[in-house]
Design a protein around this motif. Sequence first.
Motif, PDB file in Angstrom:
ATOM      1  N   ARG A  29       0.780  -1.236   0.000  1.00  0.00           N
ATOM      2  CA  ARG A  29       0.000   0.000   0.000  1.00  0.00           C
ATOM      3  C   ARG A  29       0.814   1.290   0.000  1.00  0.00           C
ATOM      4  O   ARG A  29       0.679   2.087  -0.883  1.00  0.00           O
ATOM      5  CB  ARG A  29      -0.989   0.029   1.173  1.00  0.00           C
ATOM      6  N   TYR A  34       7.885  -1.162  -1.395  1.00  0.00           N
ATOM      7  CA  TYR A  34       6.939  -2.238  -1.739  1.00  0.00           C
ATOM      8  C   TYR A  34       6.618  -2.162  -3.226  1.00  0.00           C
ATOM      9  O   TYR A  34       6.674  -3.161  -3.935  1.00  0.00           O
ATOM     10  CB  TYR A  34       5.656  -2.106  -0.913  1.00  0.00           C
ATOM     11  N   ARG A  38       6.713  -4.953  -6.199  1.00  0.00           N
ATOM     12  CA  ARG A  38       5.415  -5.295  -6.792  1.00  0.00           C
ATOM     13  C   ARG A  38       5.445  -5.109  -8.316  1.00  0.00           C
ATOM     14  O   ARG A  38       4.929  -5.928  -9.057  1.00  0.00           O
ATOM     15  CB  ARG A  38       4.373  -4.401  -6.120  1.00  0.00           C
ATOM     16  N   SER A 205     -14.255  -7.083   8.071  1.00  0.00           N
ATOM     17  CA  SER A 205     -14.348  -5.771   7.413  1.00  0.00           C
ATOM     18  C   SER A 205     -15.780  -5.379   7.104  1.00  0.00           C
ATOM     19  O   SER A 205     -16.102  -4.199   7.031  1.00  0.00           O
ATOM     20  CB  SER A 205     -13.537  -5.786   6.127  1.00  0.00           C
TER      21      SER A 205
END
Length: 341
Positions: A29, A34, A38, A205
């Motif tokens: 995110r 990251y 990715r 969630s």
Amino acid sequence: MLKNDLLIRAAKGEQTDRVPVWLMRQAGRILPEYRAIRESLSGFKELVETPDLAAEVTIQPVDILGVDAAIIFSDILVIPEAMGLPYTMVEKKGPYFEQTINSEADLKKLTSTNLNLNYVFDAIKETKKRLDGRVPLIGFAGAPWTILCYMIEGSGSKTFSKPRGLLYKNPKMAHQLLEMITESTIAYLKEQVKAGADVLQIFDSWAGILDKKQYAEFGIRYINRICEEIDEVPITVFSKGANFSLGELKDLDCRTIGLDWHVDGKTAREIIGDEKTLQGNLDPCALYAVDDVLIQKVTEMLDEFGSQKYIANLGHGVYPDTDPEKVKLFIDTVKKHKFHQ
Ligand code: CP3
């Protein structure tokens, strides 16, 4: 042996010298480090399914942000996939399931035993090795209700009207599916603990789209089954949007209750009582504020929750466009805070 065991101590209700802090969705995110990994891959799933890389992105927030815990890089959707419904992660849109569950006959296509999730357990083992006791590792799964939502709807949704409709049309089928997901999740979480997870979190969630009675029947009941079956490590239950059920979540057989930002620390403590640890709950949007405002908001939150039986976090996952510098300020403010008691 853990060098920093603040999170475990807080989760067990033991005395801590300072409040531990981590962020939901801290891995992936927000960090450019990251994104670099990715973008070199075919997609999100390749990252999830390659233990070496999953371990690397799990540890990034520990090294870069200074959080007091790592959370294993994976997704709640590995469970429906292992049960027989593969998903794709569509760029900028989110998860998509080619097949969904539409009838009782479809349930027969699913399996809830011998799930192949070894890549997650290997990622946990690799992460534990590389962490070398620096901080605890959090394992996780989706709560049965949230997983059912994806298996019935087939993607994200503003209303999740299909799964909610099912509760009225065919509650028996909903219970059958929840039963299967619960069995799978218990086995999955037990394996995560065997592989090295020090704490577990259950993400519900979509708890907040049910009413209180429905959430008791189709949500909490199955979460509690999971909690009752796992006593190896402390469990955190995060039921987003379900503050109407705090009086019932209080009786769950878990150690920590995760809170969203719709409830303040004092009220939550009054309802839940002194036994459990609380985790949360800054609005992720507070990280868009100028520094002074952010510091003030974090300070208010800390003073409301108090110094013990508390784990500082956001009230939901960190948003993808958050500046990592603001995340660092959030973390540093928690670490430096002096409680006046
Ligand atoms: O906390 C962490 O950083 C660890 C990893 C983690 C991911 N997903 C990685 C991920 C965790 C704990 C999750 C949980 C998850 N996944 C939840 C529950 C928590 C919540 O936010 O409510 C839910 C509902 C999902 C399902 C899911 N996965 C959606 C809806 C999406 C798309 C939108 C989004 O959130 O980004 C995902 C994709 C996903 N899961 C990404 C990451 C890092 C982004 C994928 C990418 O890099 O392309």
